[in-house]
Design a protein around this motif. Structure first.
Motif, PDB file in Angstrom:
ATOM      1  N   LYS A 211     -37.547 -17.869 -52.660  1.00  0.00           N
ATOM      2  CA  LYS A 211     -38.095 -18.725 -51.596  1.00  0.00           C
ATOM      3  C   LYS A 211     -39.609 -18.876 -51.715  1.00  0.00           C
ATOM      4  O   LYS A 211     -40.237 -18.364 -52.642  1.00  0.00           O
ATOM      5  CB  LYS A 211     -37.754 -18.112 -50.226  1.00  0.00           C
ATOM      6  CG  LYS A 211     -36.278 -17.919 -49.981  1.00  0.00           C
ATOM      7  CD  LYS A 211     -35.553 -19.240 -49.851  1.00  0.00           C
ATOM      8  CE  LYS A 211     -34.098 -19.026 -49.472  1.00  0.00           C
ATOM      9  NZ  LYS A 211     -33.351 -20.302 -49.410  1.00  0.00           N
ATOM     10  N   GLY A 212     -40.161 -19.587 -50.737  1.00  0.00           N
ATOM     11  CA  GLY A 212     -41.588 -19.847 -50.721  1.00  0.00           C
ATOM     12  C   GLY A 212     -42.399 -18.710 -50.145  1.00  0.00           C
ATOM     13  O   GLY A 212     -41.901 -17.607 -49.950  1.00  0.00           O
ATOM     14  N   LEU A 213     -43.657 -19.003 -49.864  1.00  0.00           N
ATOM     15  CA  LEU A 213     -44.622 -18.008 -49.382  1.00  0.00           C
ATOM     16  C   LEU A 213     -44.833 -18.202 -47.888  1.00  0.00           C
ATOM     17  O   LEU A 213     -45.234 -19.279 -47.452  1.00  0.00           O
ATOM     18  CB  LEU A 213     -45.952 -18.183 -50.112  1.00  0.00           C
ATOM     19  CG  LEU A 213     -45.881 -18.158 -51.637  1.00  0.00           C
ATOM     20  CD1 LEU A 213     -47.232 -18.513 -52.231  1.00  0.00           C
ATOM     21  CD2 LEU A 213     -45.427 -16.795 -52.118  1.00  0.00           C
TER      22      LEU A 213
ATOM     23  N   PHE B  44     -45.648 -24.418 -56.399  1.00  0.00           N
ATOM     24  CA  PHE B  44     -46.050 -24.480 -54.993  1.00  0.00           C
ATOM     25  C   PHE B  44     -47.250 -25.399 -54.832  1.00  0.00           C
ATOM     26  O   PHE B  44     -48.227 -25.298 -55.567  1.00  0.00           O
ATOM     27  CB  PHE B  44     -46.443 -23.101 -54.470  1.00  0.00           C
ATOM     28  CG  PHE B  44     -45.325 -22.108 -54.425  1.00  0.00           C
ATOM     29  CD1 PHE B  44     -45.268 -21.066 -55.335  1.00  0.00           C
ATOM     30  CD2 PHE B  44     -44.325 -22.201 -53.457  1.00  0.00           C
ATOM     31  CE1 PHE B  44     -44.240 -20.137 -55.285  1.00  0.00           C
ATOM     32  CE2 PHE B  44     -43.297 -21.279 -53.414  1.00  0.00           C
ATOM     33  CZ  PHE B  44     -43.258 -20.249 -54.330  1.00  0.00           C
TER      34      PHE B  44
ATOM     35  N   PHE C 169     -48.984 -12.354 -47.772  1.00  0.00           N
ATOM     36  CA  PHE C 169     -47.842 -13.247 -47.696  1.00  0.00           C
ATOM     37  C   PHE C 169     -46.558 -12.430 -47.804  1.00  0.00           C
ATOM     38  O   PHE C 169     -46.533 -11.345 -48.386  1.00  0.00           O
ATOM     39  CB  PHE C 169     -47.823 -14.247 -48.859  1.00  0.00           C
ATOM     40  CG  PHE C 169     -48.963 -15.213 -48.878  1.00  0.00           C
ATOM     41  CD1 PHE C 169     -50.164 -14.895 -49.489  1.00  0.00           C
ATOM     42  CD2 PHE C 169     -48.825 -16.474 -48.313  1.00  0.00           C
ATOM     43  CE1 PHE C 169     -51.216 -15.795 -49.532  1.00  0.00           C
ATOM     44  CE2 PHE C 169     -49.863 -17.396 -48.348  1.00  0.00           C
ATOM     45  CZ  PHE C 169     -51.066 -17.042 -48.959  1.00  0.00           C
TER      46      PHE C 169
ATOM     47  N   PHE D 216     -49.071 -23.230 -47.659  1.00  0.00           N
ATOM     48  CA  PHE D 216     -48.214 -23.448 -48.825  1.00  0.00           C
ATOM     49  C   PHE D 216     -46.923 -24.178 -48.443  1.00  0.00           C
ATOM     50  O   PHE D 216     -46.359 -23.931 -47.374  1.00  0.00           O
ATOM     51  CB  PHE D 216     -47.863 -22.110 -49.478  1.00  0.00           C
ATOM     52  CG  PHE D 216     -48.985 -21.537 -50.281  1.00  0.00           C
ATOM     53  CD1 PHE D 216     -50.059 -20.923 -49.668  1.00  0.00           C
ATOM     54  CD2 PHE D 216     -48.963 -21.627 -51.669  1.00  0.00           C
ATOM     55  CE1 PHE D 216     -51.110 -20.401 -50.421  1.00  0.00           C
ATOM     56  CE2 PHE D 216     -50.002 -21.107 -52.422  1.00  0.00           C
ATOM     57  CZ  PHE D 216     -51.076 -20.493 -51.797  1.00  0.00           C
ATOM     58  N   GLY D 217     -46.469 -25.026 -49.347  1.00  0.00           N
ATOM     59  CA  GLY D 217     -45.172 -25.657 -49.196  1.00  0.00           C
ATOM     60  C   GLY D 217     -44.061 -24.721 -49.654  1.00  0.00           C
ATOM     61  O   GLY D 217     -44.321 -23.645 -50.176  1.00  0.00           O
ATOM     62  N   PRO D 218     -42.805 -25.162 -49.501  1.00  0.00           N
ATOM     63  CA  PRO D 218     -41.659 -24.306 -49.821  1.00  0.00           C
ATOM     64  C   PRO D 218     -41.389 -24.180 -51.319  1.00  0.00           C
ATOM     65  O   PRO D 218     -40.587 -23.333 -51.725  1.00  0.00           O
ATOM     66  CB  PRO D 218     -40.494 -25.000 -49.127  1.00  0.00           C
ATOM     67  CG  PRO D 218     -40.914 -26.434 -49.075  1.00  0.00           C
ATOM     68  CD  PRO D 218     -42.405 -26.441 -48.907  1.00  0.00           C
TER      69      PRO D 218
END
Lengths: 114, 110
Positions: B42-44, A91, B36, A105-107
Motif C-alpha cells: 500500500k501507500g504511505l 508515488f 509514515f 503522498f498519493g496511493p
C-alpha cells in the motif's frame, strides 16, 4: 479532506514500451514530486517540479524519464522505454510550499514490466 | 550525503506493550522529519511531522521526538494494538526531497 490521487493503481507493460503515470495533486499545491519504491527496498526520490520546471532530480531520473504538467490539474511521469528494473511502486506527492512544508503522498501506481 | 537508518529492522511484540522505533540520520542540517506508516503493498500514511525547530509531536498514542544535534528521532507507540502492525518509515527533508529510511516492520501479536 483534499488528497493526491494517482491512476492507474496498477499498470502492466512489456519491456521497451512507453508508460505514462498520472497524478492529480492537491489543488492549491505548487510543488510536485515523484518517488519510487522497488519491492522490498527504500522509497527513493526521483524528481521535484515547480513552476513548470524540474527543481531537483536524482541519478535515477535519467533521459528515459520525463515529467510534465499538461494542464492545471494533472502531473505526469513518462518512462520512454521501460526496463524490467523499472518495476516498482511509483508515488506522487505535492506540497503547498517547499522545505518546511509537508509533502502529501498519493496511493501509488504499481508498475510491472514483463 | 545524507543517510537514514532505522533500527530495528523488524520487531514483534505482544499487544498492549509500549514500544520505541528508532531513526538516525547522518547530516543534522534538515528542515523536518516525518514518520509514515506503510501497510503491505500500500501507500504511505503520514503519522507525524516534526519541524527542525521542534523537539516532539504527539498524535493520539503516538509521540515522535527529534534530537537534531545527535541525528536521532524516536517514534513511541503506547499500548500497541494488532492494528498497529505495519512498516514504519522515517524520512528527513534537507532540500526539495525526502530521504527515507529502510523502515521497521512491526508485528503486534494479539
Amino acid at each position: 479532506e483534499p488528497e493526491v490521487t494517482q491512476t492507474p493503481s496498477h499498470q502492466v507493460t512489456q519491456m521497451g514500451q512507453e508508460v505514462i503515470l498520472r497524478c492529480v495533486p492537491i489543488s492549491n499545491h505548487l510543488y510536485f514530486y515523484w518517488y519510487r519504491q522497488i519491492l522490498g527496498q527504500k522509497v527513493e526520490f526521483l524528481v521535484s517540479f515547480y513552476n513548470n520546471e524540474i527543481s531537483e532530480k536524482s541519478e535515477i531520473f535519467d533521459d528515459q524519464f520525463s515529467v510534465e504538467r499538461p494542464d492545471g490539474s494533472n502531473f505526469t511521469l513518462k518512462i520512454r522505454s521501460t526496463k524490467l528494473e523499472d518495476s516498482a511502486m511509483y508515488f506522487c506527492a505535492s506540497s503547498v510550499g517547499t522545505t518546511y512544508y509537508e509533502q502529501y503522498f498519493g496511493p501509488g501506481t504499481r508498475l510491472t514490466v514483463t | 550525503k545524507q543517510e537514514v537508518t532505522q533500527i530495528p529492522a523488524a520487531l514483534s511484540v505482544p499487544e498492549g506493550e509500549n514500544l520505541v522505533l528508532n531513526c538516525s540520520f547522518t547530516d543534522s542540517a534538515i528542515y523536518n522529519l516525518q514518520w509514515f506508516r506503510q501497510d503491505p503493498g500500500k501507500g504511505l500514511t503520514s503519522l507525524l511531522l516534526i519541524q527542525s525547530s521542534q523537539r516532539e509531536q504527539t498524535s493520539g498514542r503516538l509521540n515522535a521526538s527529534l534530537d537534531k544535534s545527535s541525528g536521532r528521532s524516536t517514534l513511541y507507540i503506547a499500548a500497541s494494538q494488532p492494528g498497529d502492525s505495519a512498516t514504519y518509515l522515517c524520512a528527513v527533508r534537507a532540500t526539495y526531497k525526502y530521504i527515507f529510511g529502510t523502515g521497521t516492520r512491526l508485528k503486534v501479536l494479539a
